[in-house]
Motif scaffolding. Structure first.
Motif: not given
Length: 325
Positions: A226-254
């Motif tokens: 229940q992340c409280p920042w989902r309403e504003w979160c760019h990653a949540y809206q686009t589905g792109d959860f890469t990050a500086p310590d996550v250089p490749t796309q996490p397993s969320f396809e589909g």
């Protein structure tokens, strides 16, 4: 809570800082992991927890922390201990580099013998222990042996509510994903400090680190936690959860997260859409009466409506979905 604008900080931080701050603090205070060092404001106990937690999982630290404080309950007791005994404890509890035990022992001696008094910066809360006069801000705490900037700030925050915003790997990941903050240390520092409500470093730093450790890990759990920042979160809206310590796309396809993000993305372009107009834009294999059809999509947008992200209504017997602005 702060009411200042966020228009002059890196990334895409919304201007309504107060709403962001309130959402995170309320989320944290409603439910968070109960570590024993979160129940104390004793700088010695907090310093021990911080030194033990360096490169060690928190759940493994709990028993060692309690055992350590049972044996040496105050800085005075630790300072009087034989250093070999402290190092032996460290080794027997598999707490990593033995130098940390030596530095902690020396830091206790510094406090007890008055070699690390408070700095000249203004103080904000906290109690002087019977063991000696503790520095109460990051600059003063950094004078203790083996206490680097991060640890000094953590102790200042959690013991004296007098720290700066914490910026560790987890916090960078959160800021990068949520607000598109560039992968730059100065940018992270600037945004982290702006987001933190003035004079609330204790609860804020605990909350933002909890967010990174529970909801926004390398593989995120946005809905489950229940992340409280989902309403504003760019990653949540686009589905792109890469990050500086996550250089490749996490397993969320589909995954459900991915399609929730696509719904938000599509609705950003339209005032409103019927289910059958929205469906093909969310997934290419959408078929009104198929496995991934109206019922599947109605359930998906229903979740988003419960989170306050979309509104769902009926027009002439047809379900219509719109972004809840």
């Amino acid at each position: 809570m702060s009411e200042q604008s966020a228009t002059d900080v890196p990334g895409e931080v919304p201007a309504d800082l107060e709403a962001i701050q309130r959402a995170l603090v309320e989320w944290y205070e409603t439910d968070h992991r109960e570590y024993p060092w979160r129940q104390t404001e004793d700088p010695y106990e907090i310093l021990v927890s911080e030194v033990m937690s360096q490169q060690t999982q928190l759940d493994r630290v709990v028993d060692a922390w309690r055992d350590f404080l049972d044996r040496w309950p105050t800085a005075e007791a630790l300072a009087a201990a034989d250093r070999g005994d402290v190092v032996g404890f460290w080794t027997s509890h598999s707490l990593g580099y033995n130098n940390r035990a030596k530095y902690l022992h020396e830091a206790a001696r510094q406090v007890v013998e008055g070699e690390a008094g408070p700095s000249d910066r203004p103080r904000n809360g906290g109690e002087t222990t019977a063991d000696g006069e503790w520095p109460r801000d990051p600059d003063g705490l950094s004078e203790l042996m083996g206490v680097g900037p991060y640890t000094a700030n953590a102790v200042a925050s959690f013991a004296f509510n007098n720290g700066d915003a914490v910026v560790d790997t987890n916090v960078k990941r959160v800021l990068y994903r949520a607000f598109g903050v560039p992968d730059d240390d100065d940018a992270f520092e600037t945004v982290a400090q702006r987001l933190m409500p003035e004079g609330e470093s204790r609860v804020w730093n605990n909350a933002v680190m909890e967010l990174g450790g529970v909801a926004c890990e390398k593989t995120p759990d946005c809905d489950g936690a229940q992340c409280p920042w989902r309403e504003w979160c760019h990653a949540y809206q686009t589905g792109d959860f890469t990050a500086p310590d996550v250089p490749t796309q996490p397993s969320f396809e589909g995954s459900r997260r991915q399609f929730r993000g696509r719904v938000i993305n599509v609705l950003n372009e339209y005032d409103e859409l019927t289910l059958d107009d929205l469906g093909p834009r969310v997934r290419v294999d959408y078929a009104p009466d198929g496995e991934y059809g109206r019922e599947w999509l109605r359930d998906l947008v229903g979740d988003l409506a419960e989170d306050g992200l979309v509104s769902v209504g009926e027009t002439d017997g047809t379900t219509v979905v719109a972004l809840d602005r």
